[in-house]
Design an enzyme around this catalytic site. Structure first.
Site, mmCIF file in Angstrom:
data_model
loop_
_atom_site.group_PDB
_atom_site.id
_atom_site.type_symbol
_atom_site.label_atom_id
_atom_site.label_comp_id
_atom_site.label_asym_id
_atom_site.label_seq_id
_atom_site.Cartn_x
_atom_site.Cartn_y
_atom_site.Cartn_z
ATOM 1 N N GLU A 103 14.225 -78.838 -87.648
ATOM 2 C CA GLU A 103 15.164 -79.925 -88.122
ATOM 3 C C GLU A 103 15.065 -79.181 -89.557
ATOM 4 O O GLU A 103 14.412 -78.516 -90.053
ATOM 5 C CB GLU A 103 14.949 -81.027 -88.525
ATOM 6 C CG GLU A 103 14.620 -82.025 -87.710
ATOM 7 C CD GLU A 103 14.034 -82.600 -86.983
ATOM 8 O OE1 GLU A 103 13.990 -83.071 -85.897
ATOM 9 O OE2 GLU A 103 12.690 -81.417 -87.316
ATOM 10 N N TYR A 115 18.149 -69.212 -89.137
ATOM 11 C CA TYR A 115 17.382 -69.818 -87.791
ATOM 12 C C TYR A 115 18.774 -69.135 -86.984
ATOM 13 O O TYR A 115 18.591 -68.624 -85.454
ATOM 14 C CB TYR A 115 17.071 -71.009 -87.425
ATOM 15 C CG TYR A 115 16.409 -71.621 -88.663
ATOM 16 C CD1 TYR A 115 15.393 -71.234 -88.153
ATOM 17 C CD2 TYR A 115 16.048 -72.750 -90.064
ATOM 18 C CE1 TYR A 115 13.955 -71.507 -89.255
ATOM 19 C CE2 TYR A 115 14.991 -73.096 -89.856
ATOM 20 C CZ TYR A 115 13.969 -72.960 -89.819
ATOM 21 O OH TYR A 115 13.120 -72.919 -90.944
#
Length: 144
Positions: A103, A115
Site C-alpha cells: 500500500e 514502484y
C-alpha cells in the site's frame, strides 16, 4: 552498497530511518517482531556509512506483502530503493510467493514512481487507509 538480512543491532538505525521517512514509522520493537517471525524477512541496505535503507516482507502461500520500505534521505536517488525491492522480491519468491503487494499513499509521488518503475501496477484503493493526514492508499501488486 550491500543488501543483506538485518540483524538486531541494526534495528535502532532502521527505526531512525523509518521515523524520518514516514508518518506511521516502524519502531525497534516492530523490527524485532518481524525478524522473529518465520514468515518475514527484514533486509537492510548498507553503504560505507552504515544502514542506508531497509525493506520488510511477509510471505504466506503464494503471496507476499511489503509493509515497510524506506531509504535514508541523504541516500535517496542512488537506486537503493530499487535494489531493496529487487532483493526482497527474490527472497520472497524463493519462499514460494508469486505476487508481491503493498500500500502507498496516493500523494507519495516518489514512491509511486519507484514502484511503477519496478513493475508494480495499481490493483485497488483502500479508502482512508492512512492517518496524519487522512488519505487513501493505492494497493499495488507485482507478479514475481
Amino acid at each position: 552498497m550491500t543488501v543483506k538480512v538485518a540483524e538486531k543491532n541494526d534495528f535502532g538505525a532502521l527505526a531512525a530511518i523509518s521515523l524520518a521517512s514516514m508518518s506511521e514509522p516502524w519502531s525497534v520493537a516492530d523490527f524485532v517482531a518481524a525478524s522473529e517471525n518465520p514468515f518475514a524477512i527484514v533486509l537492510k541496505a548498507e553503504d560505507e556509512n552504515g544502514p542506508a535503507g531497509y525493506a520488510v516482507g511477509y510471505f504466506a502461500a503464494d503471496e507476499a506483502e511489503l509493509p515497510s520500505i524506506a531509504v535514508k534521505a541523504s541516500c535517496r536517488g542512488r537506486g537503493i530503493g530499487s535494489r531493496l525491492l529487487s532483493e526482497l522480491s527474490d527472497a520472497v519468491r524463493e519462499k514460494g510467493a508469486s505476487k508481491l503487494f503493498l500500500e502507498v499513499r496516493e500523494s507519495n509521488e516518489a514512491a509511486l514512481a519507484l514502484y511503477q518503475k519496478n513493475g508494480f501496477i495499481t490493483a485497488g484503493v483502500r479508502k482512508r487507509f492512512y492517518r496524519d493526514p487522512d488519505e487513501d492508499a493505492y494497493v499495488m501488486m507485482r507478479l514475481l
